[in-house]
Design a protein around this motif. Structure first.
Motif, PDB file in Angstrom:
ATOM      1  N   SER A 151       0.848  -1.198   0.000  1.00  0.00           N
ATOM      2  CA  SER A 151       0.000   0.000   0.000  1.00  0.00           C
ATOM      3  C   SER A 151       0.883   1.247   0.000  1.00  0.00           C
ATOM      4  N   ARG A 152       0.251   2.373  -0.277  1.00  0.00           N
ATOM      5  CA  ARG A 152       0.967   3.645  -0.240  1.00  0.00           C
ATOM      6  C   ARG A 152       1.594   3.863   1.142  1.00  0.00           C
ATOM      7  N   THR A 153       0.848   3.552   2.173  1.00  0.00           N
ATOM      8  CA  THR A 153       1.353   3.706   3.536  1.00  0.00           C
ATOM      9  C   THR A 153       2.579   2.825   3.759  1.00  0.00           C
ATOM     10  N   GLN A 154       2.517   1.584   3.314  1.00  0.00           N
ATOM     11  CA  GLN A 154       3.657   0.676   3.475  1.00  0.00           C
ATOM     12  C   GLN A 154       4.874   1.167   2.687  1.00  0.00           C
ATOM     13  N   LEU A 155       4.638   1.747   1.516  1.00  0.00           N
ATOM     14  CA  LEU A 155       5.744   2.206   0.675  1.00  0.00           C
ATOM     15  C   LEU A 155       6.411   3.469   1.197  1.00  0.00           C
ATOM     16  N   TRP A 156       5.610   4.425   1.665  1.00  0.00           N
ATOM     17  CA  TRP A 156       6.138   5.753   1.954  1.00  0.00           C
ATOM     18  C   TRP A 156       6.175   6.121   3.431  1.00  0.00           C
ATOM     19  N   GLU A 157       5.418   5.434   4.280  1.00  0.00           N
ATOM     20  CA  GLU A 157       5.338   5.867   5.677  1.00  0.00           C
ATOM     21  C   GLU A 157       5.855   4.835   6.674  1.00  0.00           C
ATOM     22  N   ALA A 158       6.487   3.793   6.177  1.00  0.00           N
ATOM     23  CA  ALA A 158       7.054   2.773   7.064  1.00  0.00           C
ATOM     24  C   ALA A 158       8.357   3.303   7.680  1.00  0.00           C
ATOM     25  N   ALA A 159       9.013   2.475   8.450  1.00  0.00           N
ATOM     26  CA  ALA A 159      10.227   2.885   9.165  1.00  0.00           C
ATOM     27  C   ALA A 159      11.340   3.353   8.232  1.00  0.00           C
TER      28      ALA A 159
ATOM     29  N   LYS B 242      11.005   5.273   5.730  1.00  0.00           N
ATOM     30  CA  LYS B 242      10.653   6.619   5.261  1.00  0.00           C
ATOM     31  C   LYS B 242      10.566   6.728   3.733  1.00  0.00           C
ATOM     32  N   GLY B 243      10.278   5.630   3.060  1.00  0.00           N
ATOM     33  CA  GLY B 243      10.147   5.651   1.602  1.00  0.00           C
ATOM     34  C   GLY B 243      11.461   5.488   0.853  1.00  0.00           C
ATOM     35  N   LEU B 244      12.544   5.310   1.573  1.00  0.00           N
ATOM     36  CA  LEU B 244      13.851   5.211   0.909  1.00  0.00           C
ATOM     37  C   LEU B 244      13.965   3.962   0.035  1.00  0.00           C
ATOM     38  N   ILE B 245      13.380   2.856   0.488  1.00  0.00           N
ATOM     39  CA  ILE B 245      13.441   1.632  -0.327  1.00  0.00           C
ATOM     40  C   ILE B 245      12.701   1.850  -1.638  1.00  0.00           C
ATOM     41  N   LYS B 246      11.536   2.490  -1.595  1.00  0.00           N
ATOM     42  CA  LYS B 246      10.783   2.761  -2.823  1.00  0.00           C
ATOM     43  C   LYS B 246      11.574   3.681  -3.749  1.00  0.00           C
TER      44      LYS B 246
END
Length: 129
Positions: A18-26, A28-32
């Protein structure tokens, strides 16, 4: 919360998040951002070569330089650094608690990538010439 975000270049691209998992996880979106860099490397080999040569081209995040400015240094986003590492085909390796400086080989501008958004958010935006 992890302070160091790392992934090896042979890690498969993630899917179904999800967008939350991609951008708001620990992370901070760096993996995406890094994954986007990897995908862009396949589509834009010339951009990849510029990054491999040490250039910091303008990308979607603050940190790239298209020309030298009067002040020979500026701040950039860790998201830029993650995408740049992906474009270069490197492992993702970013410490969320530290700044990291790189010199653009083409413009000789020093860019310090920082977790502190206030340092780059209020900078005068660089305009394309």
């Amino acid at each position: 919360m992890p302070h160091h975000v790392q992934r090896t270049i042979d890690s498969p691209l993630r899917t179904g998040l999800s967008r939350t998992q991609l951008w708001e996880a620990a992370d901070k979106g760096l993996i995406k951002c890094w994954e986007i860099g990897r995908q862009r490397a396949e589509r834009f080999p010339e951009l990849t070569q510029r990054c491999l040569a040490g250039e910091l081209p303008v990308l979607g995040w603050k940190g790239g330089v298209s020309r030298s400015l009067k002040k020979n240094e500026k701040y950039g986003s860790l998201k830029y650094l993650a995408q740049w590492q992906g474009l270069r085909g490197e492992d993702l390796d970013i410490d969320l608690a530290q700044e990291r400086s790189l010199m653009c080989s083409r413009t000789k501008m020093k860019v310090t990538f920082t977790p502190d958004r206030t340092k780059y958010f209020n900078q005068v935006a660089e305009l394309e010439a």
